[in-house]
Design an enzyme around this catalytic site. Sequence first.
Site, PDB file in Angstrom:
ATOM      1  N   GLU A 165      -4.143 -10.557   0.260  1.00  0.00           N
ATOM      2  CA  GLU A 165      -4.890 -10.479   1.511  1.00  0.00           C
ATOM      3  C   GLU A 165      -6.342 -10.789   1.190  1.00  0.00           C
ATOM      4  O   GLU A 165      -6.904 -10.241   0.244  1.00  0.00           O
ATOM      5  CB  GLU A 165      -4.821  -9.067   2.143  1.00  0.00           C
ATOM      6  CG  GLU A 165      -3.427  -8.677   2.592  1.00  0.00           C
ATOM      7  CD  GLU A 165      -3.343  -7.260   3.161  1.00  0.00           C
ATOM      8  OE1 GLU A 165      -4.357  -6.739   3.672  1.00  0.00           O
ATOM      9  OE2 GLU A 165      -2.250  -6.682   3.087  1.00  0.00           O
TER      10      GLU A 165
ATOM     11  N   GLU B 212       0.807  -1.216   0.000  1.00  0.00           N
ATOM     12  CA  GLU B 212       0.000   0.000   0.000  1.00  0.00           C
ATOM     13  C   GLU B 212       0.841   1.267   0.000  1.00  0.00           C
ATOM     14  O   GLU B 212       0.838   2.050   0.943  1.00  0.00           O
ATOM     15  CB  GLU B 212      -0.971  -0.037   1.188  1.00  0.00           C
ATOM     16  CG  GLU B 212      -1.938  -1.186   1.011  1.00  0.00           C
ATOM     17  CD  GLU B 212      -3.041  -1.245   2.040  1.00  0.00           C
ATOM     18  OE1 GLU B 212      -2.754  -1.113   3.229  1.00  0.00           O
ATOM     19  OE2 GLU B 212      -4.200  -1.437   1.650  1.00  0.00           O
TER      20      GLU B 212
HETATM   21  C1  GAL Z   1      -4.912  -3.947   4.216  1.00  0.00           C
HETATM   22  C2  GAL Z   1      -3.492  -3.734   4.679  1.00  0.00           C
HETATM   23  C3  GAL Z   1      -3.177  -4.456   5.939  1.00  0.00           C
HETATM   24  C4  GAL Z   1      -4.277  -4.280   6.927  1.00  0.00           C
HETATM   25  C5  GAL Z   1      -5.557  -4.753   6.357  1.00  0.00           C
HETATM   26  C6  GAL Z   1      -6.721  -4.557   7.272  1.00  0.00           C
HETATM   27  O1  GAL Z   1      -5.331  -2.876   3.470  1.00  0.00           O
HETATM   28  O2  GAL Z   1      -2.585  -4.103   3.700  1.00  0.00           O
HETATM   29  O3  GAL Z   1      -1.965  -3.971   6.437  1.00  0.00           O
HETATM   30  O4  GAL Z   1      -4.407  -2.936   7.230  1.00  0.00           O
HETATM   31  O5  GAL Z   1      -5.853  -4.037   5.211  1.00  0.00           O
HETATM   32  O6  GAL Z   1      -6.585  -5.148   8.473  1.00  0.00           O
END
Ligand code: GAL
Length: 955
Positions: A487, A417
């Site tokens: 993620e 990010e």
């Molecule tokens: C994503 C980010 C993570 C964490 C997650 C939410 O956007 O890469 O570091 O913030 O969201 O828990």
Amino acid sequence: MSFRTTSVDYVEDVSPGSGALPPRAWYASSDAKALSLNGSWRLRVSATIDAEDDSFAGEGYDAGDWAEVSVPGHWVLQGDGAFGSPIYTNHLYPFPVDPPHVPTENPTGDHLRVFDLPADWPGDGGAVIRFDGVESCARVWLNGTDIGEFKGSRLPHEFAVGHLLKPTGNVLAVRVHQWSAGSYLEDQDQWWLPGIFRDVTLLHRPAGSVGDFFVHASFDHVTGEGTLRVDSDVDGRVSVPALDIDVATGESVTVAVEPWSAETPKLYDGELVTAGERVPLRIGFRTVVLEDGLIKVNGRAILFKGVNRHEWHPEKGRALDLATMREDVLLMKRHNLNAVRTSHYPPHPAFLDLCDEYGLWVIDECDLETHGFTEQAWRDNPVDDDRWTPALLDRAARMVERDKNHPSIVFWSLGNEAGTGRGLTAMAEWIHGRDSSRLVHYEGDWDCRDTDVYSRMYAFHDEVEKIGQGLDGGTHKRRDLPFIQCEYGHAMGNGPGGLADYQELFEKYDRLQGGFIWEWIDHGIKHPELGYAYGGDFGEELHDGNFVCDGLIFPDRTPSPGLVEYKKVIEPVRIEGDGADGTVRVTNKYDFADLSGLAFEWSFQVDGKTVEAGALSVPALAPGESADVKLPEPPADAQGAETQWTVRALLAADTAWGQKDHEVAWGQFPASARPLPTVAATDRPTASEKLIYLGPASFDARTGALKTIGGVEVTAPRLDVWRAPTDNDDGAEWQTDTRYGMLWRKYGLHRMRHRLDAVELGDDALTVRTRVAPAAWEVGLATVYRWTSDGTRLKLTVSVTPEGDWKVPLPRLGIRFGLPQADAVRWFGGGPGEAYPDTRLASMVGRWNSTVDELQTPYVRPQENGARADVRWVELGGLRIDGDPEFWFSARRWTSEQLDAAAHLTDLTPGDTVWVNLDHGQHGIGSQSCGPGPLPQYHLRAEPTEFSFVFSTAR
Ligand code: GAL
């Protein structure tokens, strides 16, 4: 003694630092001496970078009145708050955004350590001091000499110090600033925790010792041969006894080998020997390529079943010891995970050794995130500003050079990010040039300009399916790339839901090569009053609450139900059966391993009780193969009972990570259906002045409310639709239209009123008519309770008819009642752990025992939890309850309203009633705290419904 005052300009300087040696491979020498400087250090914390001069770094300084702290460690986690507190923000910078400037209030920890060289420390050669991790910026002096300063918190920095060492009384002084220009590059979603949080080591460097080296070990899946070449700055020889290899550095040798994979992590012990040093090598042969639009290792496409891992310990923060790292790896392996993304920085190097050894695919991510710039539409983003590029390249090099000899690493990730920009491109170009044997990952650029994979986070199921079908469009380059979710499945609180639905897609479409759950562990901080603290608990002016507790394991590393569910979703063997024709179909879903490491076992349950079990012979199927295996004849004597088969795949022998009989996968399928409970309505309700009697029960004559069953006094059952919203119910702030946790409150589902319309005594039933509805709205649930009995058992049939225009699904639908006491709980149904409609794959039907207290799942922020699925019957508090149909069961020593009001587990205190919920339906869980809500098929819609329970006294 007088001491030169050094400038403090370096703190806000965008350059990576000065004085450090070029980065190189991280290794532990066999023979060169090393002295750990971990341990007790003196510490003085000041409020600003220049509150104190640097005379403390000079020899003879008396730090006798300073505090003592442990290194590695974070000073804000030591000294009970005397040195400041942790701060948690997700993406917002906790200081004004004006790069590269940082606040004047800049906690600065002066660290001092005096050390002697061991008696056998060689008099010749050089020495380096290595810092494996310091947040966020440090200046270092040895024996009064300024040796440099550095940024890049989770990256190693080495300084040549041989010329400064003395046999005794060496003074190592390290001034650490919490905030620096480097902080702008480290805006990861985690606690801000200053300190020297990884090892400090003095390394002897003998003449002719190894400098940097690069192990190239590839595997040709066609010939079965591996090719080894070790490039080394200092010439030497490389030997691998098991392969009869003994070659000069820089020379290639090709021999037949067993390849390395996450499933078969074959490592060969070798040695690199130069004139002055011997370095042990652990060599894994594998080849990673992008081919036919797929990530292939050793010729095969792989499927990531991964997790994002931050380094976390509830007391030590990011200062992890080896045992904790090993525990993470073992837990991952035992839960069928095969991959880890080191979000969002290179981990302690020992963790990567463990990944090599036990077998995990690794995405090693650079210590880089500039997420907070999104608030200004990425203006001034350091990754798109040439002044910062040297710092970015320095970070990339420190990661790649340190970690390049780990076979487990298949991807380098540029960071997380950080938007897009020239700096990222420069990093990718440098990495591609330096290491062509791995692929490059970065999620932030959906056009994939710099990457070898199309990576996204939290894409909804329907979009993932489109991507799988290649219907997502995108740039030319992207269309040819494989897809991963770096993620997904936001494991905040109860959940994540919908994992099985993702896995189905990943397995259906080749282009989808799996994903990484967010995230591994809740970053709760152990707290004397609160249990575990989260954002805001230290009085931070800006914070993101419990968004920092979103892991598959609790802060103490107990697996949460989310991990148990994920284990089942990604199990490497599929076991599907057909009870009618007595066969079970076994499919090997590994990418590399055959099934010879597993032993299979069948068992047969009658009403949930195992009556017979035995070994099942399953061929050692190759990856992708299936076999139909005949089950034995079902045991006789099960007339009139519910029967089922359970087939389990267990480790056949002890492995590095699990013991013989560790369960890897299982399947269950019915043999004969459950006979539903029946109660002949033969008893007739009778009324006295105050009470109505029916079978074993008494009721309030005026309200029709149940008062006793047998000798058990109850708080009368009533319709219940409320659950303490989960983090996923509450949803993320950017998902305004479907945040049911909020909408449920808006529509008053947490304050439903019960209007009594009629109490009717019939010939064979007591009927109580009600309307359950919230103030302010016209919607309601016409609810009829119909009680019947055969004299000994009592049946309740609940009919619910929605009225009005229901705009939201219901949180739950069932009854809640109170018991004066209950402790032990027995049930026949899903278990042993909790389950919800879209988190129920791991729920195994059987007979289970627990207690009311153990039924609770201790989510760091209390919320709905603990439901058991598919319950046929349950016994507690002297009662037995049979369901028609099966139901969801939960019991707790507080009400849902108290659960809802609690902010920490310590807010929950047992009352004198055990509250029992018997639910006909539960709304799904989803992943909306950062992702999609429950899929439509898991919504609990308000619709006409009828369900029954049979109450009797426990046998
Ligand atoms: C994503 C980010 C993570 C964490 C997650 C939410 O956007 O890469 O570091 O913030 O969201 O828990």
